[in-house]
Structure formats: structure tokens, C-alpha cells
Design a protein around this motif. Structure first.
Motif, short mmCIF file in Angstrom:
data_model
loop_
_atom_site.label_atom_id
_atom_site.label_comp_id
_atom_site.label_asym_id
_atom_site.label_seq_id
_atom_site.Cartn_x
_atom_site.Cartn_y
_atom_site.Cartn_z
N ASP A 170 -1.36 11.50 -9.08
CA ASP A 170 -2.63 10.76 -9.16
C ASP A 170 -3.12 10.57 -10.60
O ASP A 170 -4.32 10.61 -10.86
CB ASP A 170 -3.72 11.46 -8.34
N ARG A 183 1.18 7.05 -6.54
CA ARG A 183 0.15 8.11 -6.67
C ARG A 183 0.77 9.49 -6.52
O ARG A 183 0.48 10.40 -7.29
CB ARG A 183 -0.95 7.91 -5.62
N ASN A 184 1.62 9.64 -5.51
CA ASN A 184 2.25 10.95 -5.29
C ASN A 184 3.15 11.34 -6.45
O ASN A 184 3.13 12.47 -6.92
CB ASN A 184 3.09 10.93 -4.00
N GLU A 204 0.95 4.36 -2.64
CA GLU A 204 0.88 5.79 -2.26
C GLU A 204 2.01 6.57 -2.93
O GLU A 204 1.81 7.69 -3.41
CB GLU A 204 0.98 5.95 -0.74
N ARG A 206 0.85 -1.20 0.00
CA ARG A 206 0.00 0.00 0.00
C ARG A 206 0.88 1.25 0.00
O ARG A 206 0.59 2.23 -0.67
CB ARG A 206 -0.93 -0.03 1.22
#
Lengths: 131, 63
Positions: free
Chosen positions: A112, A107-108, A104, A100
Motif C-alpha cells: 500500500d 496495492r498488495n 489490488e 480493479r
């Protein structure tokens, strides 16, 4: 003694992982995992018994391995690979805290934008993880 | 938002993954046979570089 689970991915994983953890002994791992009988770990490793799902979190800690991965392997032993895949398909794949955390980071780093994995990014990952 | 944790697992309700994210996780799992490590500075910087490259290439005409 019959070994109905000797060809499962979990038995193979245990054989490798226990060797990797040496000089930690099987008795120590079994104790940390909360098995009253240290022989249970030998039986799991040889495939003469299967891992109960409720033992996964403690055994993952004792083996210092990814609990989500161990859960997937245990599920395959308990219900068979096909049923395990069906369960994971329906319920969603168990994802570890580290996995996870990488999501993250992706995504950062991508603002996104939900980037696809490409041959280039796959190659970059191999470099990142040193494989 | 604080993540719900249970002995190292993130509970499934902690936001679904997109199809692309699932593929990222699958590939990382295959590469990290012994278990996925926690992100650290150097690997994260390399990941950012790789994603920046990917974004630049996508922005090129004809790509």
C-alpha cells in the motif's frame, strides 16, 4: 445510407473485434447481445447508428470484451469525445473488475505504498502483458 | 468487504483510485488494447518482482 459514427473509436473497435471472434458470426453476437434485429450490429460496425448506453453490458458480454472500455467508447459516441472526457473526469473513470483486481495486486505487492509508475515499471508491464 | 458488482462493472463507490493508481490503469489499458485480462499467477509474480526492484532502487543512496 449516412454513417455519422463511422469515424468513432467504437465503430473501429467493433470492426476489429468482430473479425477476431470469427468463426462466431455477427448474427450470433447480435443474438447474445439481445438485439432483436441482427442488422443492428452491422449498423454499429459501419457507424450508421450509435450504441445505446443501456446495451453496453450485454454487448460487452457477447463480444467478450472489457465492459468499462466499451462504456467509454459508447459514451464518446453518444455525447462526443470532449463531453465524454468531461463526464469521466467528474464522475470518475469506469473501471472494470479485472482492472480493479490489478490495482489490488499492485496495492498488495507494494504494501500500500502507492507506487508511481516509472519507465522501468512501464517496461515491466509490457513484458507482463506480452506486448 | 464484498465488492458491489453490476454485470462486470465495479461500482464507483468501491473506493477511489489515487492519482498514481489511475496512471497504472491508464498504462495497462494502453498496453492491453484488447481488454485487460484477469490477474493470474505468473503475471502477478512478474509484477511483484518489478515493484520489488522499484522499491530497492528507491532505497539506494542518491536515487
Amino acid at each position: 445510407m449516412t454513417k455519422p459514427h463511422k469515424d468513432t473509436a467504437l465503430a473501429r473497435f467493433l470492426q476489429t473485434r468482430i473479425l477476431q471472434l470469427k468463426p462466431k458470426t455477427q448474427a450470433e453476437i447480435a443474438h447474445e447481445a439481445g438485439f432483436l434485429n441482427a442488422n443492428v450490429l452491422s449498423m454499429l460496425r459501419s457507424g450508421s447508428t450509435k450504441l445505446a448506453l443501456d446495451r453496453v453490458p450485454a454487448l460487452a458480454l457477447a463480444l467478450d470484451c472489457d465492459p468499462a472500455r466499451l462504456l467509454r467508447l459508447a459514451l464518446g459516441q453518444v455525447v462526443g469525445d470532449t463531453a465524454a472526457n468531461a463526464i469521466i473526469e467528474i464522475m470518475g473513470t469506469p473501471i472494470s473488475a479485472n482492472e480493479r483486481a490489478w490495482i489490488e495486486e499492485i496495492r498488495n505487492a507494494s504494501d500500500d505504498s502507492d507506487p508511481r509508475i516509472t519507465a522501468r515499471s512501464r517496461s515491466a508491464l509490457r513484458g507482463i502483458f506480452g506486448k | 468487504m464484498k465488492r458491489k458488482m453490476f454485470q462486470g462493472f465495479v461500482v464507483p463507490q468501491d473506493g477511489p483510485l489515487t492519482e498514481a493508481e489511475r496512471l497504472w490503469v491508464d498504462i495497462i489499458r494502453v498496453i492491453c488494447f484488447d481488454g485487460v485480462p484477469r490477474p493470474s499467477l505468473e503475471p502477478v509474480q512478474a509484477l511483484r518482482d518489478a515493484l520489488d526492484d522499484q522499491r530497492r532502487l528507491r532505497g539506494r543512496p542518491g536515487s
